[in-house]
Write an enzyme that holds these catalytic residues in place. Structure first.
Site, PDB file in Angstrom:
ATOM      1  N   GLU A   1       1.711  -0.498  -5.020  1.00 34.32           N
ATOM      2  CA  GLU A   1       0.778   0.572  -5.341  1.00 34.32           C
ATOM      3  C   GLU A   1       1.668   1.804  -5.494  1.00 34.32           C
ATOM      4  OE1 GLU A   1      -3.334   2.581  -3.656  1.00 34.32           O
ATOM      5  OE2 GLU A   1      -1.726   2.163  -2.236  1.00 34.32           O
TER       6      GLU A   1
ATOM      7  N   ASP B   1       0.836  -1.194   0.000  1.00 33.45           N
ATOM      8  CA  ASP B   1       0.000   0.000   0.000  1.00 33.45           C
ATOM      9  C   ASP B   1       0.877   1.254   0.000  1.00 33.45           C
ATOM     10  OD1 ASP B   1      -2.623   1.404   0.531  1.00 33.45           O
ATOM     11  OD2 ASP B   1      -1.532   1.967   2.350  1.00 33.45           O
TER      12      ASP B   1
END
Length: 706
Positions: free
Chosen positions: A378, A342
């Site tokens: 990401e 993330d």
């Protein structure tokens, strides 16, 4: 109670069958107490007197799995110098393998008084906070083997443990929403039939329900609020949180592996649940604040490139050790097959700029364990220069946000250069080829947990996040969505037909694109969140997958079409190439045709003027199955059928001419204008030079046997 010196490594609580070794790093502490917690609310304090390289440690004989514990750190409390030690706060072990309980929010878990933020708060947090748990590391993995799916074979299914399983009618109620549900045959059977090879789980590291959300009657549903990087989230366990969650998670991984399905974890190493200077003191902040967090020039405050209040200090060797130890633990002890990071751009921020060769990536590159599993970034954060799609090191794959944006724009009719769509369809060579990466570096997706579902993407022009309690201010406002003529639910048959066709267009485009496709859980059932594009706090039916009540409900329609498209991709290597197209004939194949060719709807090869034309909403692509350049695993030549992909993203019905000189006989195998999408081997046959009518916003796929 006997207390022996113990060892400084490994960090955390290590049970060996006779007792437990405890070790915790802190450079800031004057003194550290290990607190063994009892069910009557009392605790036994053991001072960790031994210290090696700032690691305090002790071995306590007789401490068994299930024992709850925490640390009290005595040291300076001086926020102006970045120091926040407070022995009144019972702190979680950063290396805890399991965490018990939940937080009862109140002033007790904060290091300051609400009415006097500059004054130290000496209220005891023990009755109000979570506790670490000693776990038994022994587990019978049997003959568990990692599926080790190559990226060219991979189809990722992004899912939430609770959201995927909470409403499944075939699951026992006591298992719904748990790790055990993931291991249930009904869930595994669905994934296998769909063609999924890799289950990507939204955060399962122990996370915290934010104080603000709890006060609003909401929860942190998504889980991007980690406090325990080694501990499976205890609320997803069906039968206890004193270590049972570890066994249950391992059992789920073992069952998924038996079915040939990999498990990837969505991990949040960029920040923690302790928030900013007004956040609670739960673990790192009280153990050694300045060693774990990036502080500003005024050390009272935290650098925040994540939008969550704090960012971990990636230039600290202790933070890097924590992350690498955590990653290795989940691979070696929990048998997971990879990670999706993330806000990974934050991990590259050693100082301020995003540096793709920061220490973290160097460590991953040389690590013999972590470097061998799937690593997905990401590639953005909220800091300056944080959008880094295409800039990660060669070992990494990336969520391709540019793929998502381009494909959405194409099908909603946005005037956009066809050349960009062509690049996304063929693996985004403009992003990945220069640094030696292949098409498989691109994780292609149209939807994910963050944003509209597939159904909502074609049903809403605007976000509708009122349920989140922020007056619809949260969530992305520019979604590249199109409601097909009516906002939200409607009974207009023309709008419903167009929406269904658009969903088939997105699914088909995803599966026909080079790269690695990712499906968001429930999109195969046209799951809706009623226009909420930021359901991070909606732990309810709004965000949970609604499964078909009967098999009949599941037959036909989008679920069947999605399965058919996944399997079409799996059956044909021309859609999952491991090298970029050359745009010319491939040597040694005895085929004079190029490996790829581009045509106008009239059937003539594209010119530069065609690529630059304003409408730019229709084209035909030829994929030559007899010109695949990469060899098979044993060096053999790979051949496949050839395909023509006809895209009509315009608002008008168009006639497409089947190109001549690229095959005489073809069969229609996909037609998104039809509700069933044309199952294989049943479509009409066409010949070179024939004309096909494609209705507005539809695509057709023709197949020619090798």
């Amino acid at each position: 109670m006997q207390v022996w010196p113990g060892e400084a490594y490994p960090l955390g609580a290590t049970y060996d069958g006779a007792g437990t070794n405890f070790a915790v790093f802190t450079e800031a502490a004057d003194r550290v107490e290990l607190c063994l917690l009892h069910d009557d609310g009392s605790e036994t304090a053991v001072e960790l007197r031994e210290s090696d390289a700032f690691v305090r440690h002790a071995y306590v004989p007789g401490i068994m799995p299930g024992q709850r514990y925490g640390f009290r750190v005595h040291g300076p409390y001086d926020p102006g110098r970045g120091q926040r030690c407070n022995s009144a706060k019972l702190l979680l072990d950063p290396y805890a393998r399991a965490i018990s309980g939940s937080i009862r929010w109140g002033e007790e878990v904060y290091g300051y008084h609400f009415d006097a933020p500059d004054k130290r708060n000496d209220l005891d947090s023990a009755p109000h906070t979570m506790t670490s748990v000693v776990v038994n590391p022994y587990f019978d993995w049997g003959d568990d083997r990692r599926p080790r799916r190559g990226y060219h074979e991979t189809v990722i299914y992004e899912a939430h443990v609770k959201g995927l399983t909470m409403q499944h009618p075939g699951l026992p109620e006591e298992l719904r929403g748990t790790y055990a549900a993931l291991a249930h045959p009904t869930i595994i059977e669905h994934l296998v039939e769909l063609g999924v090879t890799t289950l990507e789980l939204m955060p399962v590291h122990q996370f915290v329900n934010d104080h603000r959300l709890v006060d609003m009657g909401l929860n942190n549903y998504w889980g991007y609020n980690t406090i325990g990087f080694f501990a499976p989230h205890n609320a997803y366990a069906s039968w206890g949180d004193r270590g049972q969650q570890v066994l249950e998670f391992k059992s789920a991984v073992r069952a998924l592996h038996e079915a040939g399905i990999e498990v990837i974890l969505d991990v949040v190493y960029n920040h923690t649940a302790e928030g900013n200077h007004l956040g609670p003191t739960l673990s790192f902040k009280g153990i050694d604040n300045a060693q774990y967090y990036r502080l500003t020039e005024d050390p009272r405050y935290y650098m925040d490139t994540t939008g969550t209040g704090n960012s971990l200090l990636m230039r600290s060797p202790h933070v890097l050790q924590l992350i690498m130890d955590s990653l290795r633990y989940w691979v070696t002890e929990m048998h997971v097959d990879g990670f999706r990071f993330d806000l990974a751009a934050t991990l590259a921020r050693q100082f301020h700029e995003v540096d793709r060769l920061s220490s973290f990536f160097d460590l991953v590159q040389q690590d013999p364990v972590v470097s061998q599993v799937k690593l997905i970034a990401e590639p953005w954060d909220v800091g300056e220069g944080g959008y880094q799609v295409g800039n990660f090191p060669p070992l990494w794959t990336e969520w391709n946000g540019k793929y998502r944006d381009t494909v959405r724009d194409m099908w909603r009719g946005e005037q956009r250069a066809l050349a960009e769509f062509a690049s996304r369809l063929t693996g985004s060579s403009d992003l990945y080829q220069d640094d030696g990466r292949r098409p498989l570096a691109s994780i292609n997706f149209v939807t994910c947990h963050d944003g509209f579902t597939l159904h909502d993407l074609v049903s809403y022009n605007d976000k509708h996040n009122q349920a989140n309690g922020e007056d619809n201010r949260d969530g992305e406002s520019h979604n590249r969505s199109w409601n097909c003529g009516a906002e939200g639910e409607t009974d207009d048959p023309a709008v419903l037909e167009l929406r269904a066709r658009q969903m088939r267009n997105f699914v088909a485009t995803l599966m026909l694109s080079q790269g690695v496709p990712m499906i968001s859980h429930g999109d195969e059932f046209a799951r809706t969140q009623r226009g909420n594009n930021n359901a991070y706090c909606q732990d309810n039916e709004l965000a949970w997958v609604k499964w078909p009540a009967t098999e009949e409900e599941d037959e036909g329609g989008l679920p069947a079409f999605t399965r058919a498209m996944v399997w079409l991709r799996k059956d044909h290597p021309v859609f999952r190439r491991r090298r970029f197209f050359h745009g010319r004939p491939v040597e040694g194949t005895h085929d004079e045709l190029s490996d790829i060719a581009w045509f106008t709807p009239e059937g003539r090869e594209m010119t530069q003027r065609d690529w630059d034309s304003a409408p730019a909403s229709a084209l035909t692509v030829f994929l030559n199955g007899n010109a695949i350049s990469e060899p098979g695993s044993r060096g053999e030549r790979i051949t496949d059928d050839s395909f023509l992909l006809m895209f009509n993203a315009s608002p008008k019905t168009l006639e497409f001419v089947v190109p001549v000189n690229h095959g005489r006989q073809w069969q229609v195998v996909v037609d998104t204008s039809r509700a069933e999408g044309v199952p294989p081997d049943t479509g009409p046959k066409v010949a070179a030079g024939d004309r096909l009518t494609l209705v507005d916003r539809s695509l057709t796929v023709l197949q020619r046997p090798v």
